[in-house]
Every structure is written in structure tokens, then in C-alpha cells.
Design a protein around this motif. Structure first.
Motif, PDB file in Angstrom:
ATOM      1  N   GLN A 105      -5.565  85.426   5.126  1.00  0.00           N
ATOM      2  CA  GLN A 105      -5.858  84.833   6.437  1.00  0.00           C
ATOM      3  C   GLN A 105      -4.909  83.669   6.719  1.00  0.00           C
ATOM      4  O   GLN A 105      -5.181  82.829   7.557  1.00  0.00           O
ATOM      5  CB  GLN A 105      -7.312  84.324   6.467  1.00  0.00           C
ATOM      6  CG  GLN A 105      -8.350  85.396   6.253  1.00  0.00           C
ATOM      7  CD  GLN A 105      -8.313  86.456   7.334  1.00  0.00           C
ATOM      8  OE1 GLN A 105      -8.218  86.145   8.509  1.00  0.00           O
ATOM      9  NE2 GLN A 105      -8.379  87.717   6.940  1.00  0.00           N
ATOM     10  N   TRP A 106      -3.781  83.649   5.995  1.00  0.00           N
ATOM     11  CA  TRP A 106      -2.870  82.519   6.154  1.00  0.00           C
ATOM     12  C   TRP A 106      -2.232  82.528   7.534  1.00  0.00           C
ATOM     13  O   TRP A 106      -2.081  83.577   8.158  1.00  0.00           O
ATOM     14  CB  TRP A 106      -1.809  82.554   5.056  1.00  0.00           C
ATOM     15  CG  TRP A 106      -2.413  82.361   3.695  1.00  0.00           C
ATOM     16  CD1 TRP A 106      -3.623  81.815   3.417  1.00  0.00           C
ATOM     17  CD2 TRP A 106      -1.847  82.752   2.448  1.00  0.00           C
ATOM     18  NE1 TRP A 106      -3.875  81.825   2.077  1.00  0.00           N
ATOM     19  CE2 TRP A 106      -2.784  82.399   1.439  1.00  0.00           C
ATOM     20  CE3 TRP A 106      -0.655  83.339   2.055  1.00  0.00           C
ATOM     21  CZ2 TRP A 106      -2.550  82.618   0.105  1.00  0.00           C
ATOM     22  CZ3 TRP A 106      -0.417  83.556   0.718  1.00  0.00           C
ATOM     23  CH2 TRP A 106      -1.363  83.209  -0.249  1.00  0.00           C
ATOM     24  N   VAL A 107      -1.779  81.346   7.924  1.00  0.00           N
ATOM     25  CA  VAL A 107      -1.194  81.185   9.255  1.00  0.00           C
ATOM     26  C   VAL A 107       0.297  81.498   9.203  1.00  0.00           C
ATOM     27  O   VAL A 107       1.016  80.974   8.363  1.00  0.00           O
ATOM     28  CB  VAL A 107      -1.401  79.735   9.754  1.00  0.00           C
ATOM     29  CG1 VAL A 107      -0.875  79.581  11.169  1.00  0.00           C
ATOM     30  CG2 VAL A 107      -2.876  79.376   9.698  1.00  0.00           C
ATOM     31  N   LYS A 108       0.743  82.364  10.081  1.00  0.00           N
ATOM     32  CA  LYS A 108       2.139  82.813  10.047  1.00  0.00           C
ATOM     33  C   LYS A 108       3.115  81.675  10.336  1.00  0.00           C
ATOM     34  O   LYS A 108       4.265  81.698   9.900  1.00  0.00           O
ATOM     35  CB  LYS A 108       2.340  83.938  11.052  1.00  0.00           C
ATOM     36  CG  LYS A 108       2.156  83.488  12.488  1.00  0.00           C
ATOM     37  CD  LYS A 108       2.381  84.587  13.457  1.00  0.00           C
ATOM     38  CE  LYS A 108       2.205  84.050  14.872  1.00  0.00           C
ATOM     39  NZ  LYS A 108       2.271  85.033  15.890  1.00  0.00           N
ATOM     40  N   ASN A 109       2.650  80.639  11.061  1.00  0.00           N
ATOM     41  CA  ASN A 109       3.552  79.552  11.461  1.00  0.00           C
ATOM     42  C   ASN A 109       4.076  78.760  10.264  1.00  0.00           C
ATOM     43  O   ASN A 109       5.029  77.994  10.392  1.00  0.00           O
ATOM     44  CB  ASN A 109       2.834  78.591  12.420  1.00  0.00           C
ATOM     45  CG  ASN A 109       2.447  79.294  13.692  1.00  0.00           C
ATOM     46  OD1 ASN A 109       2.955  80.374  13.985  1.00  0.00           O
ATOM     47  ND2 ASN A 109       1.524  78.711  14.444  1.00  0.00           N
ATOM     48  N   GLU A 110       3.436  78.920   9.097  1.00  0.00           N
ATOM     49  CA  GLU A 110       3.886  78.179   7.925  1.00  0.00           C
ATOM     50  C   GLU A 110       5.120  78.813   7.290  1.00  0.00           C
ATOM     51  O   GLU A 110       5.686  78.271   6.351  1.00  0.00           O
ATOM     52  CB  GLU A 110       2.749  78.112   6.898  1.00  0.00           C
ATOM     53  CG  GLU A 110       1.590  77.264   7.364  1.00  0.00           C
ATOM     54  CD  GLU A 110       0.459  77.218   6.353  1.00  0.00           C
ATOM     55  OE1 GLU A 110       0.641  77.743   5.239  1.00  0.00           O
ATOM     56  OE2 GLU A 110      -0.603  76.660   6.692  1.00  0.00           O
ATOM     57  N   THR A 124      -4.076  73.253   0.963  1.00  0.00           N
ATOM     58  CA  THR A 124      -3.821  72.229   1.968  1.00  0.00           C
ATOM     59  C   THR A 124      -2.921  71.138   1.412  1.00  0.00           C
ATOM     60  O   THR A 124      -2.215  70.482   2.152  1.00  0.00           O
ATOM     61  CB  THR A 124      -5.130  71.603   2.447  1.00  0.00           C
ATOM     62  OG1 THR A 124      -5.870  71.208   1.308  1.00  0.00           O
ATOM     63  CG2 THR A 124      -5.935  72.577   3.278  1.00  0.00           C
ATOM     64  N   SER A 176      -8.646  76.743  -1.501  1.00  0.00           N
ATOM     65  CA  SER A 176      -8.213  76.211  -0.217  1.00  0.00           C
ATOM     66  C   SER A 176      -7.755  74.772  -0.326  1.00  0.00           C
ATOM     67  O   SER A 176      -6.915  74.319   0.413  1.00  0.00           O
ATOM     68  CB  SER A 176      -9.345  76.312   0.801  1.00  0.00           C
ATOM     69  OG  SER A 176     -10.451  75.594   0.308  1.00  0.00           O
ATOM     70  N   ASP A 208       1.703  91.096  17.056  1.00  0.00           N
ATOM     71  CA  ASP A 208       0.883  90.317  16.121  1.00  0.00           C
ATOM     72  C   ASP A 208       1.512  90.387  14.726  1.00  0.00           C
ATOM     73  O   ASP A 208       2.095  91.410  14.346  1.00  0.00           O
ATOM     74  CB  ASP A 208      -0.530  90.900  16.034  1.00  0.00           C
ATOM     75  CG  ASP A 208      -1.325  90.551  17.280  1.00  0.00           C
ATOM     76  OD1 ASP A 208      -0.817  89.739  18.086  1.00  0.00           O
ATOM     77  OD2 ASP A 208      -2.423  91.117  17.453  1.00  0.00           O
TER      78      ASP A 208
END
Lengths: 270, 186
Positions: A208-213, A99, A95, A262
Motif C-alpha cells: 500500500q506504499w505511496v508511489k510518490n516516494e 516513517t 510502519s 494508476d
């Protein structure tokens, strides 16, 4: 009968007595309340701290949670040599590095050289299988493939620990995506095939990554157009109606779009 | 001193003890006689009057200013006396005739407070009436209270109080006549 002065004196004497008694009561109440309040306050704080779990110590990592059944109850930190500790620090799902970079790392598969935990794993015909916590009695051993130490994975890597034992690797009758290892100590380990969907020969698994990236790019088709990896008793997030999309930033990442809008982010094993 | 209200305010708000002393000097005797109409014992009435002044000095209740200070003070005294009577209802009462000391104390207070011979005679005749008549006649004829003030102290309606005064006066008149007195003010 009393004279006026006598009455006045009596009245003021009694008023004085009343005031003295009130003062004494106040003192007693203050003296009593202060320690009582302190005790109550300390108790409340203690309960809050206890409820928050700050004081709870970390339980040891048990083999039940991770690796081969029956060998040990927990792992002593001393048992890991320096190289293994380094491997832990550069764990497959790091992680920290994620980041630091704008683009997340691709999940690293535990292999022969970078086995960071002692979760049971074997690679058969190029396909990676990982130990899962499914009840072993749900499966029946089918075809004997050989000793698990002879296959790439944790049993080979930690073969010293298993030297004295034969760890028999079997297929199972119930699913082609499940392997079974019968341990020399009598335990049984179930391993499931890694990933949930195969697209263009690459195996993808849920993150579990964020789609907005990421930015959605090209539509590849419905999930039913591709090979879905079904492992009995393992939860799969993909259903045949889901849409598969690529993303602009990374060719090893897919978007799985659900009926309700989703979006799940999937990545390959490397 | 304006009927005790300003004296009490001085005592209550500024802690001026002379305010309470003025009240005691002004109202003690009348209050004792009034409370005596309940308990029929001048010493107990004296203690209850004292209790009333102590209550003013300790709890310092607020006079809501609905009536005169005297009405308010007598109401407090009455409440304390009723509480006393509740607590001591089962105790044997001492007859006035059996205790000459009580009689002499009461007589000396009568002379000091009531002064007029005729009124003293009426006051003595009051003792033979029932307590309610004694109370209402004391307030109206000896304390010069209006019917409305008397009603407030006795916690009765004005109409009831008027009726009570009428009946009490009639009974007292007969009592005095029986004793050979003619009192025209009644």
C-alpha cells in the motif's frame, strides 16, 4: 355601574394578575426546560460517543482470523514469551521504521525464526505458502507431502503445540499454487503461494506504499511477459496488459502501471 | 392628550401608567355604549370595555397608526365583543324590561355621557332598532366619527357603511315619529 376610579383599579389589578401569572409560567418553564435540556444533551452526547466506537473494546484475536483452525478461540497475551513479543514489535511490516526512513523496508516473510503471528505457513521447495481464509471445501487433497512439522514454517516453529497431532501436508488438484493441511483435530487449512508476479526470479507482492516516494526508472515489459502467480479465489491486482517498471530508489520495488494510468507499488519478500 | 395616541405610547413604551388612566377616563363611557349596541346589556358592555383596557395593558398591541386611536380602540372592543357573543350565543339573554337595575344604570350613564336631553331620547329609540343600525348610528351621531372611520371599526366598505347609515337613519326617524318625536338632525 363602576366609577372611573373603580374601573381603573380593576383594570390595573387584572394587569398585575396577568403579569404575576406570566412570571410564574416563565419560572415553571425554566424549571422544566433546564433538566429536560440536560437530559437531552446527555443523551445526544452518549449516542455520539457510542456511535463513534470509543467505548467499544477490542475483540480478542481469534484463530479464525489468523492461524490453525480449531486449536483455540483466542490467544492469551501470557502465552507469548518475551522473545515472541519482541518479534511482534519488529513485525515484518513495520510502519514505524517506514516513517523513520526515506525508503520503506522490504516486507519480511514470516520464517522459521521470525514468525510473528501464528498464521499458518509452510515452505515447500523454497516456495513460501501462507494460510488464506478461502473455503477449504473448494479444494481436493492430491499428493501427500509429509507432516507439516517437517517443513519450515509455523507448524515446525510451534511444533510443541502440535506434537500430539499429525498435520498432513498435501498438494491440491485445483492449483499448483495452493497447499492443504489436514489437521489432527479434524480441521483443514488452505495455504496460497506468496506473491503475485515473478520478475528475474524474485517474487513481488502488492503493497500500500505511496508511489510518490519513488522515481520511475526502466520499463521491463508487459506483465504477460513474466510469470504471474494465480491462486484461485485470491484477488490479484495484476492483469497481463499492465506495464512493469523499475524504480530508481530500490531494486526490490516495482511499479505496476495500469491502463488508466494508476500505479501500484510492488515489493519482494525477503 | 392627542386623541389618546400619545397617552398610549407613553404607557406602552415607558410604562407610564397615567397614560392608560387617561385613556380609560377619556374613552370608557363611549366604548361601553358602543359595545352595548352589540350585547344589549350595560353591565356586560362595561365588562367588555374593561377587558379592552386590560388587553391594552397586558398584550400591549401596537397601534399601526392607520386611523385615529379611537377607531383602533373601538375595533379592539368590537373584536372582543364578537368573541364574547360567539362563546355566549347559546345562553339565554335577559330582557331589559326584566331587570330594572340595568335600566337605571344605563340611564344614569346616558345622563353623564350624552348630556343632551334630545340625544338621550334618540339613544333610547336606538334600542328598538336592529344591532347593526344601532352600531352605525352610535358611531356616526354620538361619537362623531366620519363614515370612513365608522367603516373601519365595523369592518365594512365605505359605500356599505353609507348605505347602512341611510337605512338606519330612515328607520330611526320612523321610530321616533311613531313615538311622537321630530328630530330634524336625522
Amino acid at each position: 355601574m363602576k366609577s372611573y376610579d373603580e374601573t381603573i383599579n380593576t383594570v390595573f389589578d387584572r394587569i398585575g394578575e396577568y403579569k404575576t401569572a406570566q412570571k410564574r409560567k416563565k419560572k415553571i418553564i425554566t424549571r422544566t426546560l433546564l433538566p429536560v435540556c440536560s437530559v437531552v444533551l446527555i443523551t445526544v452526547i452518549g449516542i455520539c460517543v457510542w456511535q463513534s466506537g470509543i467505548l467499544k473494546s477490542e475483540p480478542p484475536v481469534t484463530l479464525e482470523d489468523s492461524t490453525v483452525i480449531g486449536e483455540k478461540d483466542y490467544i492469551e497475551p501470557d502465552e507469548l514469551d518475551n522473545s515472541q513479543e519482541e518479534q511482534i514489535s519488529s513485525s515484518s511490516y513495520n510502519s514505524t521504521s517506514q516513517t523513520d526512513d526515506t525508503q520503506p523496508d522490504i516486507m519480511q516473510i514470516p520464517g522459521e525464526n521470525d514468525m510473528v503471528d501464528i498464521i499458518g505457513s509452510v515452505k515447500v521447495d523454497g516456495i513460501q505458502y501462507l494460510q488464506c481464509s478461502t473455503d477449504a471445501t473448494l479444494f481436493t487433497a492430491d499428493k501427500y507431502l509429509g507432516d507439516a512439522k517437517d517443513f519450515e514454517g509455523s507448524y515446525k516453529q510451534f511444533s510443541n503445540d502440535f506434537n500430539s497431532m499429525a498435520n498432513e501436508l498435501y498438494t491440491v488438484k485445483e492449483s499448483s499454487n495452493v497447499m492443504m493441511i489436514k489437521l489432527g483435530n479434524g480441521g483443514t487449512v488452505i495455504l496460497g503461494r506468496v506473491g503475485e508476479i515473478i520478475v528475474d526470479g524474485k517474487t513481488y507482492f502488492s503493497t500500500q506504499w505511496v508511489k510518490n516516494e519513488f522515481t520511475v526508472d526502466k520499463y521491463l515489459g508487459k506483465a504477460e511477459d513474466f510469470e504471474l502467480i494465480e491462486v484461485p479465489y485470491r484477488e490479484s491486482f495484476i492483469v497481463p496488459e499492465d506495464e512493469i517498471w523499475t524504480v530508481q530508489e530500490n531494486s526490490n520495488i516495482l511499479f505496476i502501471k495500469k491502463d488508466n494510468g494508476d500505479i501500484l507499488v510492488y515489493s519482494i519478500w525477503e | 392628550m392627542d386623541n389618546g395616541a400619545s397617552s398610549y405610547r407613553r404607557f406602552r413604551e415607558n410604562g407610564d401608567e397615567s397614560g392608560l388612566i387617561e385613556i380609560i377616563r377619556e374613552y370608557r363611557d363611549g366604548l361601553i355604549f358602543y359595545l352595548n349596541t352589540f350585547v344589549g346589556n350595560i353591565h356586560i358592555a362595561e365588562e367588555l370595555a374593561e377587558d379592552t383596557f386590560v388587553l391594552l395593558g397586558t398584550k400591549k398591541p401596537r397601534d399601526k397608526g392607520k386611523g385615529s386611536f379611537k377607531t383602533w380602540l373601538y375595533t379592539i372592543g368590537r373584536n372582543l365583543t364578537l368573541n364574547y357573543l360567539k362563546k355566549h350565543s347559546k345562553k339565554t339573554e335577559i330582557s331589559l324590561d326584566d331587570c330594572p337595575e340595568l335600566i337605571s344604570d344605563e340611564e344614569s350613564l346616558e345622563e353623564a355621557y350624552i348630556k343632551e336631553e334630545r340625544k338621550i331620547t334618540v339613544h333610547r329609540a336606538l334600542k328598538k332598532l336592529k344591532p347593526e343600525y344601532r352600531q352605525v348610528l352610535w358611531l356616526v351621531y354620538f361619537e362623531d366619527m366620519k363614515i370612513s372611520q365608522t367603516a373601519a371599526v365595523m369592518k365594512k366598505s365605505v359605500h356599505n357603511t353609507e348605505t347602512l347609515v341611510y337605512r338606519a337613519r330612515k328607520t330611526l326617524k320612523s321610530q321616533l315619529e311613531m313615538e311622537g318625536f321630530v328630530y330634524e338632525e336625522l
